[in-house]
Design a protein around this motif. Sequence first.
Motif, PDB file in Angstrom:
ATOM      1  N   ILE A 108       0.892  -1.170   0.000  1.00 53.80           N
ATOM      2  CA  ILE A 108       0.000   0.000   0.000  1.00 53.80           C
ATOM      3  C   ILE A 108       0.922   1.209   0.000  1.00 53.80           C
ATOM      4  N   THR A 109       0.860   1.985  -1.068  1.00 48.41           N
ATOM      5  CA  THR A 109       1.795   3.104  -1.195  1.00 48.41           C
ATOM      6  C   THR A 109       1.045   4.436  -1.142  1.00 48.41           C
ATOM      7  N   SER A 152      -1.371  10.058   3.603  1.00 48.94           N
ATOM      8  CA  SER A 152      -2.357   9.608   2.610  1.00 48.94           C
ATOM      9  C   SER A 152      -3.340   8.582   3.201  1.00 48.94           C
ATOM     10  N   LYS A 191      -2.151   5.490   4.805  1.00 44.06           N
ATOM     11  CA  LYS A 191      -1.600   4.117   4.845  1.00 44.06           C
ATOM     12  C   LYS A 191      -1.635   3.549   6.269  1.00 44.06           C
ATOM     13  N   SER A 192      -1.109   4.333   7.200  1.00 42.11           N
ATOM     14  CA  SER A 192      -1.055   3.841   8.586  1.00 42.11           C
ATOM     15  C   SER A 192      -2.459   3.650   9.149  1.00 42.11           C
ATOM     16  N   ASP A 250       4.319  -1.414   8.725  1.00 42.66           N
ATOM     17  CA  ASP A 250       4.087   0.017   8.510  1.00 42.66           C
ATOM     18  C   ASP A 250       5.429   0.703   8.294  1.00 42.66           C
ATOM     19  N   GLU A 251       5.712   1.094   7.063  1.00 37.94           N
ATOM     20  CA  GLU A 251       6.984   1.734   6.683  1.00 37.94           C
ATOM     21  C   GLU A 251       8.178   0.958   7.266  1.00 37.94           C
ATOM     22  N   CYS A 306       2.917  -1.258   4.075  1.00 33.33           N
ATOM     23  CA  CYS A 306       2.634   0.139   3.760  1.00 33.33           C
ATOM     24  C   CYS A 306       3.968   0.863   3.617  1.00 33.33           C
ATOM     25  N   HIS A 324       6.041   4.481   1.605  1.00 33.90           N
ATOM     26  CA  HIS A 324       5.991   5.611   0.673  1.00 33.90           C
ATOM     27  C   HIS A 324       7.123   5.483  -0.360  1.00 33.90           C
ATOM     28  N   LEU A 366      -2.589   5.064  -2.474  1.00 29.84           N
ATOM     29  CA  LEU A 366      -3.512   5.960  -1.759  1.00 29.84           C
ATOM     30  C   LEU A 366      -3.081   7.404  -1.961  1.00 29.84           C
TER      31      LEU A 366
END
Lengths: 299, 222
Positions: free
Chosen positions: B33-34, B39, B41-42, B162-163, B193, B195, B210
């Motif tokens: 999920i980018t 945006s 994601k979290s 998450d990242e 997730c 970026h 997203l």
Amino acid sequence: MNGRKIGRAFRDAGGHLRRGKPRHAVSFAVLVLSFLMAGLFLSLSNNLRSRARILSRDVAVVVYLSPSATAAERRTIEDRVRLSPLVASVRTVTPEEAGDRFLKEFPDLRDVLENLGRNPLPASIEAILRDPAGPDAPIDRMIDGLRRLPGVEDIQFNRRWSDRVRALGRLSDAVGVVVGGLLILMSIAVVSGAVRLNILSRHEEISILHLVGATNGYIRGPFLLEGLILGVAGGTVAAGLVLLAARLFPLYLGHSLGALQDLIGFEPLSLLQAAGLVAGGGLAGLLGSLAALGRVFRS
Amino acid sequence: MIEFSHVWKQYHKPDWALSDVSFAVAAGEMVFITGPSGSGKSTILRLMTRECPPTDGRILIEGMDIRRIPSAKIYVLRRTMGVVFQDFRLLAERRVFDNVAVPLRVLGLPSKDVKRKVFLALRMVGLHHRIWNTPAGLSYGEQQRVAIARAVVNNPRLLLADEPTGNLDPDLASEIIALFREINRQGTTVVICTHDREIVRKFAGRVLALREGRMRERGTAP
């Protein structure tokens, strides 16, 4: 919860206590002080109650007879006393016996008695009461009835002292409840603060535990135990200090109180009372932890 | 495995963190999920772990409607998943072993099983020789590997990250994503997730993009 989880909860609680030493030292000191105060007042009350019991054993209605009382009048008075349902036993004291008793209790005053040339002490009838701590009204009615009989010179009811001592015991209880209660409330607040700081300092760990699927019981258990252990330890130390005070007080300070030594003294707590202090400590610690958990997890 | 159906999430009025987001992830898939920071994601991950409920819409994880799970039973959902964070979230004063053992101890497993599973998880991430170190003695890459070992130690069916490469240089980031790929090959559904579009481009997997809380594109990285 199985044994392994309980063991883990105790280990974690021990770890919390070690890591939060300075905070918990303050909570522990306040807990000990609070329960020590409550325990000392309890011990003081124990002493006063046992003094009152000793005094109660001698509680009697003493009917002093007029020197001019006839044998028939004496018999009537004695029968009236003996038939009262309030009276357990009756003892007649002749003037000679009264004189002997006087000399036994006040040997220094032998000269005074001898210089009078005659025995001034009257004969008396002592009514030992069935219930020395019973209500006043029926005893007063009995005394009023006896006072009206011919041959009666005076009547004394020597319960005042034991009543006063008993009242002092009740006062000590009340002061103990108020002072101890306030201090215990304060100790609950202090424990709550310490546990709360501990919870906040472990916020990261708690959030991880939540994310890996720990139940609320798993997370909160060690914090509850932390307060419980602190409280039980505080209550136990306080009970030990009360015992120590009861042992050492008569040796080091008791004599300096002179005649008051009998009243102001500490009697060791009964096993039940000591257990009560320990359980009370545990309860205070547990309540402190519960309050902290409630506040932190609500927010 | 995962189904988001017209999900809306609002933290503070009037902004929407997620607006009408729908997607599905099948069992055994690896999905990225980018999107840029902020945006949403979290938020998607926080909804999956039921750290917060959706404002509207339906989220199914393994057939469980997570809105209907009572608070006291959320632990059941969370035991089916492992989570990895950008900042690792390791317990600094505990050893690597104890960090990885946390999910197993929560389950109340016997000490023998805990030791065996922790060793296997650390061997999988290549850190079994660091078992008695504390996180402070490890590099960022190693710390993230410990976090991954903790997330997979009880064989979750779903792994959320998450990242996970946010604090790592590109080489280390590639190593970590390769590790996720390996975990996925063993049958675990993985949702990452990030970026970092470069990372996504390097690894094959479905991509959900997203932007400002809305699902903009769905595709497959080459």
